[in-house]
Design an enzyme around this catalytic site. Structure first.
Site, short mmCIF file in Angstrom:
data_model
loop_
_atom_site.label_atom_id
_atom_site.label_comp_id
_atom_site.label_asym_id
_atom_site.label_seq_id
_atom_site.Cartn_x
_atom_site.Cartn_y
_atom_site.Cartn_z
N MET A 19 0.85 -1.20 0.00
CA MET A 19 0.00 0.00 0.00
C MET A 19 0.88 1.24 0.00
O MET A 19 1.71 1.42 0.90
CB MET A 19 -0.93 -0.01 1.22
CG MET A 19 -1.96 -1.12 1.21
SD MET A 19 -2.95 -1.18 2.72
CE MET A 19 -1.79 -1.94 3.87
N CYS A 102 -2.99 -1.37 -9.58
CA CYS A 102 -3.20 -0.03 -9.03
C CYS A 102 -4.11 0.78 -9.94
O CYS A 102 -3.81 0.98 -11.12
CB CYS A 102 -1.88 0.70 -8.83
SG CYS A 102 -2.11 2.35 -8.12
#
Length: 329
Positions: A19, A102
């Site tokens: 992340m 992403c």
């Protein structure tokens, strides 16, 4: 036993999701201590790594206690991805992971991350280049497809396995969904059930409790689960899930002392890794999550994000322990 190459991960591994601006070494340290089986760096820009950009290079920092640890790369140019795979290999990670998932604009609109879901031949070509550039296992994280009309993950899984990836993590949303709506694991299950698929398939999306982890393991048959947002401020989720899967019982919830201790460990590591000024600044995004659910906590949060010395933060954390000790959290 689930294995990626020769890396043994146990019967049902729990993975910490990469992340951006979250899963740095200090955050990974507290997740590892609380049961994460496999972790990844924040995603690293291949262009940044080639240019020797300081932020990208710093993300290559890995530590022995983190193992097994993977370095996650993203990019839009095949040759650049090949070159940065060689650079990443020099710090001796356990594996290389490619980000094809992403969804954020400044990644996808540059032709990287989930954008490759619109060009599967290029995705395959890029993956093959990365596989050939390293002796390490290569894994991939991706989504179901670009949008509802292009949910091509079943074909993608076969093609990526055929050119040499050794595990695949699938987030149960399309790029168009971003992080909205409920993750759909039915296509993840179809990939897992495909008799041609021999590599581990990990599911990702919406796992935020031991009950859901058990239900999704049983319903969708995945080899393991990747956990992202639910671990922010709550690294205990890994051991809680493991205990529940094994016994059907819940571990006691972390006490306020537990929360303060892990928060302080996170802060300590942040300062050691980045220096006091940056380490304190970058911890500010985590306090609200560590103390979520505490009544009338807003004044303390304001103090924590305004404090600029370690001594002040320690004093505030001590006061939090004193006020909330024994409170249900």
């Amino acid at each position: 036993m689930v294995k990626i190459g020769t890396i043994e991960l146990g019967e049902f591994p729990l993975l910490l999701a990469p992340m951006e601006d979250v899963s740095d070494p200090p955050f990974r340290a507290v997740c590892k201590a609380n049961g994460a089986d496999l972790m990844y760096t924040e995603f690293i820009s291949s262009e940044g790594l080639i240019r020797d950009a300081a932020k990208s290079v710093q993300k290559l920092d890995i530590f022995e206690y983190e193992r097994p640890i993977g370095i996650q790369l993203f990019g839009s140019d095949i040759e650049t991805m090949r070159s940065c795979t060689e650079i990443a290999g020099r710090v001796n990670p356990d594996l290389i992971d490619i980000n094809y998932g992403c969804p954020v604009k400044n990644v996808a609109c540059r032709g990287a991350g989930a954008a490759l879901l619109q060009d599967i031949p290029k995705m395959v070509q890029m993956t093959e280049a990365v596989v050939k550039a390293t002796h390490l296992p290569v894994t991939v994280k991706t989504r179901l497809g670009w949008d509802d009309n292009t949910k091509n993950i079943e074909d993608v899984a076969e093609r990526l396995q055929d050119i040499g990836i050794q595990a695949l993590t699938i987030h149960g949303r399309t790029r168009a969904q971003m992080y909205k709506g409920e993750a759909d694991w039915t296509l993840i299950a179809k990939v897992r059930e495909n008799p041609r698929i021999k590599i581990p398939i990990f599911g990702n999306g919406d796992i935020d409790s031991p009950e859901k982890a058990l239900a999704y393991r049983n319903r969708y048959g995945v080899d393991g689960i990747m956990i992202g947002r639910a671990s922010i401020g709550y690294p205990w989720i890994f051991n809680e899930i493991k205990h529940y899967l094994k016994t059907g019982e819940h571990l006691p919830a972390p006490t306020i002392s537990d929360r303060v201790e892990v928060c302080r460990n996170h802060l300590d590591f942040s300062i050691r890794w980045k220096g006091e000024k940056v380490g304190i600044f970058e911890m500010r995004r985590h306090y609200a999550n560590y103390f979520k659910g505490l009544e009338n906590f807003k004044p303390y949060r304001a103090e924590l994000v305004q404090a600029d010395t370690y001594a002040d933060l320690n004093e505030i954390l001590n006061r939090i322990t004193e006020q909330y000790e024994g409170a249900l959290v």
